[in-house]
Scaffold this active site. Structure first.
Site, short mmCIF file in Angstrom:
data_model
loop_
_atom_site.label_atom_id
_atom_site.label_comp_id
_atom_site.label_asym_id
_atom_site.label_seq_id
_atom_site.Cartn_x
_atom_site.Cartn_y
_atom_site.Cartn_z
N ASN A 62 0.70 -1.23 -0.03
CA ASN A 62 -0.11 0.06 0.08
C ASN A 62 1.03 1.24 0.12
O ASN A 62 1.77 1.48 0.98
CB ASN A 62 -0.98 0.28 1.35
CG ASN A 62 -1.93 0.93 1.60
OD1 ASN A 62 -1.48 2.36 1.05
ND2 ASN A 62 -2.97 0.89 1.76
N HIS A 90 1.07 6.15 1.89
CA HIS A 90 1.85 7.15 2.65
C HIS A 90 3.10 7.82 1.81
O HIS A 90 3.53 8.62 2.33
CB HIS A 90 2.14 6.52 3.92
CG HIS A 90 0.68 6.30 4.80
ND1 HIS A 90 -0.08 7.38 4.94
CD2 HIS A 90 0.39 5.28 5.48
CE1 HIS A 90 -0.87 6.86 5.67
NE2 HIS A 90 -0.72 5.75 5.80
N HIS A 96 -5.73 3.40 -1.36
CA HIS A 96 -7.12 3.90 -0.76
C HIS A 96 -7.42 5.29 -1.35
O HIS A 96 -6.58 6.23 -0.99
CB HIS A 96 -6.83 3.96 0.88
CG HIS A 96 -8.36 4.15 1.44
ND1 HIS A 96 -8.53 3.98 2.75
CD2 HIS A 96 -9.61 4.58 0.90
CE1 HIS A 96 -9.79 4.32 2.94
NE2 HIS A 96 -10.29 4.51 1.93
N ARG A 134 -9.49 8.03 -0.83
CA ARG A 134 -10.23 8.48 0.03
C ARG A 134 -11.46 9.72 -0.23
O ARG A 134 -10.63 10.41 -1.17
CB ARG A 134 -9.46 8.95 1.47
CG ARG A 134 -9.13 7.89 2.21
CD ARG A 134 -8.29 8.40 3.45
NE ARG A 134 -9.21 9.04 4.48
CZ ARG A 134 -9.84 8.13 5.45
NH1 ARG A 134 -9.27 6.88 5.94
NH2 ARG A 134 -10.73 8.89 6.01
N ARG A 142 -6.88 12.75 1.10
CA ARG A 142 -5.90 13.25 1.95
C ARG A 142 -4.49 12.76 1.50
O ARG A 142 -3.53 13.07 1.77
CB ARG A 142 -6.01 13.02 3.42
CG ARG A 142 -5.91 11.54 3.76
CD ARG A 142 -5.98 11.35 5.15
NE ARG A 142 -7.25 11.30 5.93
CZ ARG A 142 -7.52 10.70 7.08
NH1 ARG A 142 -6.74 10.22 7.50
NH2 ARG A 142 -8.74 11.22 7.42
N GLU A 149 -8.77 0.32 -2.64
CA GLU A 149 -9.67 0.41 -1.37
C GLU A 149 -10.44 1.47 -1.87
O GLU A 149 -10.15 2.65 -2.13
CB GLU A 149 -8.86 0.72 -0.25
CG GLU A 149 -7.96 -0.49 0.06
CD GLU A 149 -6.96 -0.17 1.42
OE1 GLU A 149 -7.24 0.91 1.92
OE2 GLU A 149 -6.25 -1.10 1.59
N THR A 161 -8.28 3.70 8.56
CA THR A 161 -9.48 2.63 8.71
C THR A 161 -9.59 2.02 9.94
O THR A 161 -8.48 1.23 10.25
CB THR A 161 -9.49 1.73 7.44
OG1 THR A 161 -9.03 2.58 6.42
CG2 THR A 161 -10.65 1.24 7.24
N GLU A 182 -11.30 -9.15 3.36
CA GLU A 182 -9.88 -8.92 4.18
C GLU A 182 -10.19 -8.81 5.34
O GLU A 182 -10.84 -8.02 5.94
CB GLU A 182 -9.28 -7.60 3.51
CG GLU A 182 -7.92 -7.23 4.16
CD GLU A 182 -7.51 -5.87 3.56
OE1 GLU A 182 -7.60 -5.72 2.31
OE2 GLU A 182 -6.59 -5.38 4.07
N HIS A 187 -3.43 -4.39 7.73
CA HIS A 187 -4.01 -3.35 8.49
C HIS A 187 -2.75 -3.44 9.76
O HIS A 187 -3.15 -4.31 10.64
CB HIS A 187 -5.11 -2.99 9.05
CG HIS A 187 -5.32 -1.45 9.36
ND1 HIS A 187 -4.94 -0.82 10.49
CD2 HIS A 187 -5.79 -0.59 8.72
CE1 HIS A 187 -5.12 0.29 10.34
NE2 HIS A 187 -5.81 0.73 9.21
N1 PXP Z 1 -5.86 -3.23 4.40
C1 PXP Z 1 -6.86 -2.11 4.41
C2 PXP Z 1 -8.28 -2.32 4.08
C3 PXP Z 1 -6.33 -0.57 4.94
O1 PXP Z 1 -7.54 0.22 4.82
C4 PXP Z 1 -5.21 -0.33 5.06
C5 PXP Z 1 -4.57 0.90 5.27
O2 PXP Z 1 -5.01 1.92 4.33
C6 PXP Z 1 -4.11 -1.46 5.05
C7 PXP Z 1 -4.57 -2.72 4.72
C8 PXP Z 1 -2.59 -1.26 5.09
O3 PXP Z 1 -2.53 -0.95 6.42
P1 PXP Z 1 -1.14 -0.26 6.95
O4 PXP Z 1 -0.94 0.99 6.37
O5 PXP Z 1 -1.42 -0.20 8.43
O6 PXP Z 1 -0.10 -1.27 6.57
#
Ligand code: PXP
Length: 236
Positions: free
Chosen positions: A6, A9, A42, A44, A48, A68, A99, A149, A187
């Protein structure tokens, strides 16, 4: 085991200055070169981090894109237009830092049903981000999606103190598979806590973001991805 990075960030850092660097698409390409099977982002409602243009570019460039999204109509329309390989429906609250929980499936989810139908009709594989409990798993099966998930946030917050959340994930993964759904998880997973989750045999996909992007500041994103990949493989 599929491992999707992901890159939200990377975009967070860019948006801190509203400039054009760092580029999450370039970072995504580096992640794939370093052993990620695909990319998760994601989009959003508050935009952001990831922007619509990022989704457009990644839907062309990523080997596999897992988008996402919540059920906001304009975001669903964009997904249907761009057809990422997978869409993971998530709950979204404006004030949250990230989330916070899985989808609420306790009734009145016609918005969710419509979103699932719209995405599936566009040929997109649909997954639901849910808490690892029996009710959510059974409702997901009734909703007809091919995958869920499992939210690993509780495990990530408590793994040092207790094994309860890990047991819950193990049980949920078994139940999910028995219900005929593919098991994804994610997550809050980090280099320190990923191995027990990656070792759950029913889980076939992990989505990991923050920890990999954080480590990339020290070692570069290729090495950060390769290290996570090795940890995952070693625990299988
Ligand atoms: N899975 C989902 C559904 C999420 O919303 C997120 C965060 O956007 C992640 C995985 C990844 O989480 P993390 O950034 O904490 O690894």
């Amino acid at each position: 085991m599929r491992f999707y990075v992901n890159v939200d960030h990377v975009a967070t850092v860019r948006e801190a200055r509203k400039t054009d660097e760092p580029d999450p698409v370039e970072a995504a390409m580096e992640c794939e070169r370093a052993g990620a099977d695909g990319i998760t982002i994601h989009l959003r409602e508050d935009r952001r981090h990831i922007q619509d243009a990022d989704v457009r570019r990644l839907s062309e460039k990523a080997r596999y894109l897992n988008l996402e999204l919540a059920t906001a109509p304009e975001i669903l329309d964009l997904a249907v237009e761009l057809r990422p390989q997978q869409a993971t429906l998530v709950p979204e609250k404006r004030e949250e830092v990230t989330t916070e929980g899985g989808l609420d499936l306790a009734g009145g989810e016609s918005r969710l049903e419509n979103a699932i139908a719209k995405l599936a009709d566009a040929g997109i594989r649909v997954s639901l981000f849910i808490d690892p409990d029996e009710f959510s798993i059974r409702r997901s099966a009734e909703l007809g999606v091919p995958a869920v998930e499992l939210h690993t946030g509780d495990y990530a917050n408590s793994y040092r103190e207790s094994g309860k959340a890990l047991e819950r994930l193990q049980t949920a993964a078994k139940l999910t598979k028995q219900a005929g759904l593919a098991v994804h998880a994610g997550h809050g997973l980090t280099y320190k806590n990923v191995t027990h989750v990656a070792a759950i045999p029913e889980i076939e996909e992990l989505n990991i973001g923050h920890s990999v992007v954080a480590r990339s500041i020290r070692v570069g994103i290729r090495q950060a991805v390769a290290e996570m990949r090795s940890l995952i493989e070693a625990s299988r």
